[in-house]
Design a protein around this motif. Structure first.
Motif, PDB file in Angstrom:
ATOM      1  N   THR A  85      -3.094   1.048  -4.720  1.00 17.91           N
ATOM      2  CA  THR A  85      -3.929   0.841  -5.802  1.00 17.91           C
ATOM      3  C   THR A  85      -4.977  -0.424  -5.619  1.00 17.91           C
ATOM      4  O   THR A  85      -5.941  -0.228  -6.019  1.00 17.91           O
ATOM      5  CB  THR A  85      -2.942   0.517  -7.015  1.00 17.91           C
ATOM      6  OG1 THR A  85      -1.886   1.771  -7.149  1.00 17.91           O
ATOM      7  CG2 THR A  85      -3.613   0.219  -8.387  1.00 17.91           C
ATOM      8  N   LYS A 116       2.923   2.176  -3.401  1.00 18.35           N
ATOM      9  CA  LYS A 116       2.004   2.313  -4.511  1.00 18.35           C
ATOM     10  C   LYS A 116       0.917   0.947  -4.795  1.00 18.35           C
ATOM     11  O   LYS A 116      -0.233   1.149  -4.981  1.00 18.35           O
ATOM     12  CB  LYS A 116       2.736   2.463  -5.766  1.00 18.35           C
ATOM     13  CG  LYS A 116       3.530   3.694  -5.824  1.00 18.35           C
ATOM     14  CD  LYS A 116       4.197   3.864  -7.015  1.00 18.35           C
ATOM     15  CE  LYS A 116       5.240   2.718  -7.200  1.00 18.35           C
ATOM     16  NZ  LYS A 116       6.344   2.604  -6.073  1.00 18.35           N
ATOM     17  N   PHE A 160      -7.924   2.046 -11.291  1.00 21.70           N
ATOM     18  CA  PHE A 160      -6.662   2.556 -10.558  1.00 21.70           C
ATOM     19  C   PHE A 160      -5.473   1.865 -11.053  1.00 21.70           C
ATOM     20  O   PHE A 160      -5.351   0.546 -11.665  1.00 21.70           O
ATOM     21  CB  PHE A 160      -6.783   2.057  -9.280  1.00 21.70           C
ATOM     22  CG  PHE A 160      -7.806   2.862  -8.527  1.00 21.70           C
ATOM     23  CD1 PHE A 160      -7.836   4.128  -7.994  1.00 21.70           C
ATOM     24  CD2 PHE A 160      -9.429   2.210  -8.278  1.00 21.70           C
ATOM     25  CE1 PHE A 160      -8.763   4.734  -7.317  1.00 21.70           C
ATOM     26  CE2 PHE A 160     -10.421   3.069  -7.916  1.00 21.70           C
ATOM     27  CZ  PHE A 160      -9.892   4.090  -7.412  1.00 21.70           C
ATOM     28  N   ASP A 205      -1.282   1.679 -11.024  1.00 17.06           N
ATOM     29  CA  ASP A 205      -0.094   1.840 -10.138  1.00 17.06           C
ATOM     30  C   ASP A 205       0.939   2.138 -11.033  1.00 17.06           C
ATOM     31  O   ASP A 205       1.398   1.647 -11.848  1.00 17.06           O
ATOM     32  CB  ASP A 205       0.335   0.111  -9.717  1.00 17.06           C
ATOM     33  CG  ASP A 205       1.414   0.213  -8.880  1.00 17.06           C
ATOM     34  OD1 ASP A 205       2.370   1.102  -8.990  1.00 17.06           O
ATOM     35  OD2 ASP A 205       1.721  -1.077  -8.326  1.00 17.06           O
ATOM     36  N   HIS A 212      -7.913  -2.432 -12.075  1.00 13.57           N
ATOM     37  CA  HIS A 212      -6.712  -2.093 -11.683  1.00 13.57           C
ATOM     38  C   HIS A 212      -5.602  -2.500 -12.584  1.00 13.57           C
ATOM     39  O   HIS A 212      -5.869  -3.664 -12.953  1.00 13.57           O
ATOM     40  CB  HIS A 212      -6.120  -1.855 -10.342  1.00 13.57           C
ATOM     41  CG  HIS A 212      -5.822  -3.352  -9.772  1.00 13.57           C
ATOM     42  ND1 HIS A 212      -6.772  -4.338  -9.450  1.00 13.57           N
ATOM     43  CD2 HIS A 212      -4.638  -3.817  -9.820  1.00 13.57           C
ATOM     44  CE1 HIS A 212      -6.124  -5.302  -9.249  1.00 13.57           C
ATOM     45  NE2 HIS A 212      -4.751  -4.949  -9.200  1.00 13.57           N
ATOM     46  N   SER A 237      -1.147  -2.759 -13.011  1.00 11.64           N
ATOM     47  CA  SER A 237       0.018  -2.348 -12.421  1.00 11.64           C
ATOM     48  C   SER A 237       1.173  -2.225 -13.663  1.00 11.64           C
ATOM     49  O   SER A 237       1.254  -3.305 -14.262  1.00 11.64           O
ATOM     50  CB  SER A 237       0.213  -3.702 -11.743  1.00 11.64           C
ATOM     51  OG  SER A 237       1.717  -3.396 -10.948  1.00 11.64           O
TER      52      SER A 237
END
Length: 199
Positions: free
Chosen positions: A19, A15, A93, A95, A30, A32
């Motif tokens: 990502t 992942k 994006f 995760d 992004h 996480s």
């Protein structure tokens, strides 16, 4: 308004790598999930939580949900852990280990992508990743991990609910470039990319 693209998968599915690669590929921001562990509430024992009915409300990731909400509304936000200013790019994006199953963040997800991977390959990848990154882990540590998995731990690799909640399931055994291309095709069909393939 930013579109939030969530990437889910069992531990070892890739992942985080996927990502970050998508964010780089599309010059996008992004987030996480793991970055927020230290300021969030989550079950102390994942196996007990899993076997006890999987109540996703036990994962209180309010700061993460707030960041996603801000980015979705095209607001720049300050990451509470890194202190970095995160810009609301066209695509963001995410995760997201729990995908759309996590109610607090699910409402912000525009597209849920799940990486499908056989459990044995995921286990191997996770062990390789963890032990490559560690400095002082013994053979006994490795054996403990395998004993846990061979006992009740393998239940944590059951991703059927994540698959059902996803919009797209990609084959995690495909070469990495093919995984990126597969996701880009879906983004293009949804109109999330321009004719040049840019977000």
């Amino acid at each position: 308004m930013s579109r939030i693209i969530a990437i889910s998968g069992i531990s070892g599915a890739g992942k985080t790598t996927l990502t970050r690669a998508l964010a780089t590929r599309h010059h996008a921001s992004h987030l996480s999930w793991d970055d927020f562990d230290g300021i969030s509430v989550h079950p102390d024992d994942y196996l007990d939580w899993f076997q006890g009915g999987r109540d996703y409300s036990e994962w209180n990731y309010a700061e993460l949900a707030g960041m996603l909400r801000g980015l979705k509304m095209s607001e720049a936000t300050i990451h509470p852990i890194t202190g970095e200013r995160v810009q609301p790019t066209a695509l963001v994006f995410f995760d997201a280990p729990l995908g759309r199953l996590h109610g607090q963040t699910a409402g912000m997800i525009d597209l849920a992508v799940h990486i499908g991977l056989p459990k044995d390959i995921a286990l191997c990848r996770r062990l390789i990743r963890d032990y490559d990154a560690a400095e002082e882990l013994s053979l006994e540590d490795l054996m403990d991990e395998l004993r846990f998995y061979a006992g009740d731990g393998h239940a944590l690799f059951d991703d059927r609910a994540l698959v059902e909640a996803a919009d797209i399931v990609i084959d995690g055994t495909l070469p990495f470039a093919r995984q990126l291309e597969t996701i880009d095709r879906h983004l293009g069909r949804l109109g999330y990319l321009d004719c040049a393939g840019r977000a």
